[in-house]
Design an enzyme around this catalytic site. Structure first.
Site, PDB file in Angstrom:
ATOM      1  N   LYS A  61      56.307  -8.803  74.318  1.00 53.61           N
ATOM      2  CA  LYS A  61      56.372  -7.486  73.655  1.00 53.61           C
ATOM      3  C   LYS A  61      56.509  -7.645  72.147  1.00 53.61           C
ATOM      4  CE  LYS A  61      60.222  -5.987  75.507  1.00 53.61           C
ATOM      5  NZ  LYS A  61      60.668  -6.949  76.513  1.00 53.61           N
ATOM      6  N   ARG A 138      65.335   1.331  77.562  1.00 58.57           N
ATOM      7  CA  ARG A 138      65.510   0.365  78.645  1.00 58.57           C
ATOM      8  C   ARG A 138      66.076   1.061  79.889  1.00 58.57           C
ATOM      9  NH1 ARG A 138      64.989  -4.367  75.805  1.00 58.57           N
ATOM     10  NH2 ARG A 138      66.078  -6.162  76.615  1.00 58.57           N
ATOM     11  N   ARG A 172      60.782 -20.192  74.408  1.00 57.94           N
ATOM     12  CA  ARG A 172      60.846 -19.483  73.121  1.00 57.94           C
ATOM     13  C   ARG A 172      61.664 -20.256  72.084  1.00 57.94           C
ATOM     14  NH1 ARG A 172      61.379 -13.155  74.637  1.00 57.94           N
ATOM     15  NH2 ARG A 172      63.402 -13.674  75.501  1.00 57.94           N
ATOM     16  N   ARG A 216      67.396 -18.969  71.516  1.00 63.55           N
ATOM     17  CA  ARG A 216      68.358 -17.876  71.687  1.00 63.55           C
ATOM     18  C   ARG A 216      69.405 -18.254  72.720  1.00 63.55           C
ATOM     19  NH1 ARG A 216      64.957 -12.432  72.644  1.00 63.55           N
ATOM     20  NH2 ARG A 216      66.620 -12.138  74.159  1.00 63.55           N
ATOM     21  N   ARG A 227      68.508 -11.236  83.350  1.00 62.54           N
ATOM     22  CA  ARG A 227      67.830 -10.197  82.548  1.00 62.54           C
ATOM     23  C   ARG A 227      66.607  -9.656  83.271  1.00 62.54           C
ATOM     24  NH1 ARG A 227      67.526 -13.747  77.943  1.00 62.54           N
ATOM     25  NH2 ARG A 227      65.580 -12.799  77.329  1.00 62.54           N
TER      26      ARG A 227
HETATM   27  N1  LIG Z   1      67.548  -0.705  74.765  1.00 62.26           N
HETATM   28  C1  LIG Z   1      68.554  -1.550  75.076  1.00 62.26           C
HETATM   29  N2  LIG Z   1      69.567  -1.132  75.854  1.00 62.26           N
HETATM   30  C2  LIG Z   1      70.602  -1.950  76.166  1.00 62.26           C
HETATM   31  N3  LIG Z   1      70.689  -3.226  75.749  1.00 62.26           N
HETATM   32  C3  LIG Z   1      69.685  -3.699  74.959  1.00 62.26           C
HETATM   33  C4  LIG Z   1      68.576  -2.894  74.579  1.00 62.26           C
HETATM   34  N4  LIG Z   1      67.756  -3.623  73.783  1.00 62.26           N
HETATM   35  C5  LIG Z   1      68.316  -4.839  73.679  1.00 62.26           C
HETATM   36  N5  LIG Z   1      69.479  -4.897  74.380  1.00 62.26           N
HETATM   37  C6  LIG Z   1      70.398  -6.056  74.506  1.00 62.26           C
HETATM   38  O1  LIG Z   1      69.899  -7.126  73.696  1.00 62.26           O
HETATM   39  C7  LIG Z   1      69.531  -8.256  74.522  1.00 62.26           C
HETATM   40  C8  LIG Z   1      68.290  -8.903  73.945  1.00 62.26           C
HETATM   41  O2  LIG Z   1      67.240  -7.972  73.945  1.00 62.26           O
HETATM   42  P1  LIG Z   1      65.710  -8.413  73.774  1.00 62.26           P
HETATM   43  O3  LIG Z   1      65.580  -9.278  72.577  1.00 62.26           O
HETATM   44  O4  LIG Z   1      64.896  -7.164  73.838  1.00 62.26           O
HETATM   45  O5  LIG Z   1      65.498  -9.357  75.012  1.00 62.26           O
HETATM   46  P2  LIG Z   1      64.501  -9.511  76.202  1.00 62.26           P
HETATM   47  O6  LIG Z   1      63.940 -10.861  75.993  1.00 62.26           O
HETATM   48  O7  LIG Z   1      65.461  -9.434  77.363  1.00 62.26           O
HETATM   49  O8  LIG Z   1      63.440  -8.422  76.214  1.00 62.26           O
HETATM   50  C9  LIG Z   1      69.363  -7.677  75.910  1.00 62.26           C
HETATM   51  O9  LIG Z   1      69.561  -8.636  76.929  1.00 62.26           O
HETATM   52  C10 LIG Z   1      70.447  -6.597  75.915  1.00 62.26           C
HETATM   53  O10 LIG Z   1      71.738  -7.161  76.108  1.00 62.26           O
END
Ligand SMILES: Nc1ncnc2c1ncn2[C@@H]1O[C@H](COP(=O)(O)OP(=O)(O)O)[C@@H](O)[C@H]1O
Length: 281
Positions: A61, A138, A172, A216, A227
């Protein structure tokens, strides 16, 4: 943004986005769906796009949202980045977040809406318009809140086979100096049961970044699997929600960036966008 989004924190059980207040529990969808503007619309003539990218962790994404935001001249706003920035800052929020994020769990709607509101507000003050949201909404609650305060034109749902996602997350890497993202995973999934195979070359860093790569903290196998499980539980209703509004565009990634990027632009009717832009200039 059509309307200025302001954060007015109230009690711990109430939070605000724009002029609306939300209880931490109650859920509603208010306004009727805005007209579908969608990808076919000529983005050069109207306000800037307000798009959302959905997709499992590891699907890419961030990569595609970031490329499109450069192409269309709108900010790419990734809530994961906002969370990581908040984590890197000192203070009680950082401690609270690190426990949640390192277990692969979602942070509360209240916290994420506050972080996003602040980011949008800061952008508006700098004259930004339009956005590509990555990682938000989300949950259904977040989608309803977003729908209450602004019109989303299009929701792009990126898809990859589940087997590929864990490997992509584990591969990553980010350069801690230039901030660019890379992926060291070699993906080669054979096709079976009528499904096409998929192969992706690694996206390797240039020599100057090689010694500065970081992973990360939440990209360990255990946390990635948590996740993915949480994403699958919360994303299904989101897909249905946007599908019922006629806004969802499903996109099965055919491979790595070289194969997928041109196909994505075609699907978004943006394949001749750069030519049109320079012709109009
Ligand atoms: N919209 C959201 N609602 C709740 N938590 C979020 C949201 N966006 C990000 N997070 C938090 O930040 C973390 C990392 O997000 P992101 O970089 O989007 O990871 P991913 O690789 O899981 O898509 C998530 O695991 C969550 O804890």
């Amino acid at each position: 943004m059509a309307r200025v989004l302001r954060v007015a924190r109230s009690s711990s059980s109430l939070f605000s986005f724009g002029s609306r207040s939300y209880s931490a529990e109650a859920s509603h969808v208010s306004s009727p769906p805005p007209p579908f503007l969608g990808a076919r619309r000529d983005v050069t003539k109207e306000r800037n796009v307000q798009w959302v990218f959905l997709g499992c962790p590891g699907v890419g994404k961030g990569t595609y949202a970031s490329r499109l935001s450069s192409l269309l001249g709108v900010p790419h706003i990734a809530t994961g980045d906002l969370v990581r920035d908040a984590l890197a800052s000192s203070g009680p929020l950082s401690q609270q977040l690190s426990e949640i994020v390192n277990q692969g769990k979602l942070v509360s709607d209240e916290i994420i809406v506050n972080l996003l509101s602040k980011r949008l507000e800061a952008g508006e003050a700098k004259g930004e318009s339009g956005f590509i949201l990555d990682g938000f909404p989300r949950t259904m609650r977040q989608a309803e809140i977003l729908g209450d305060v602004t019109d989303i034109d299009l929701v792009v749902n990126l898809k990859l086979p589940e087997e590929v996602l864990v490997d992509k997350c584990l591969g990553r890497r980010t350069c801690n100096q230039c901030g660019k993202g890379f992926n060291i995973a070699h993906i080669n999934l054979k096709g079976e049961n009528g499904k096409p195979g998929i192969s992706m070359d690694p996206l390797l860093p240039p020599p100057q970044c090689m010694s500065k790569l970081i992973t990360r903290a939440d990209d360990t196998e255990e946390v990635v699997k948590a996740r993915l499980r949480i994403y699958n539980e919360t994303s299904q209703p989101l897909e249905e929600y946007y599908r019922s509004k006629g806004k969802l565009m499903e996109f099965d990634l055919p491979g790595g960036i070289p194969e997928s990027w041109p196909r994505l632009l075609e699907a978004l009717r943006l394949d001749d966008y750069e030519e049109k832009q320079s012709a109009a200039a």
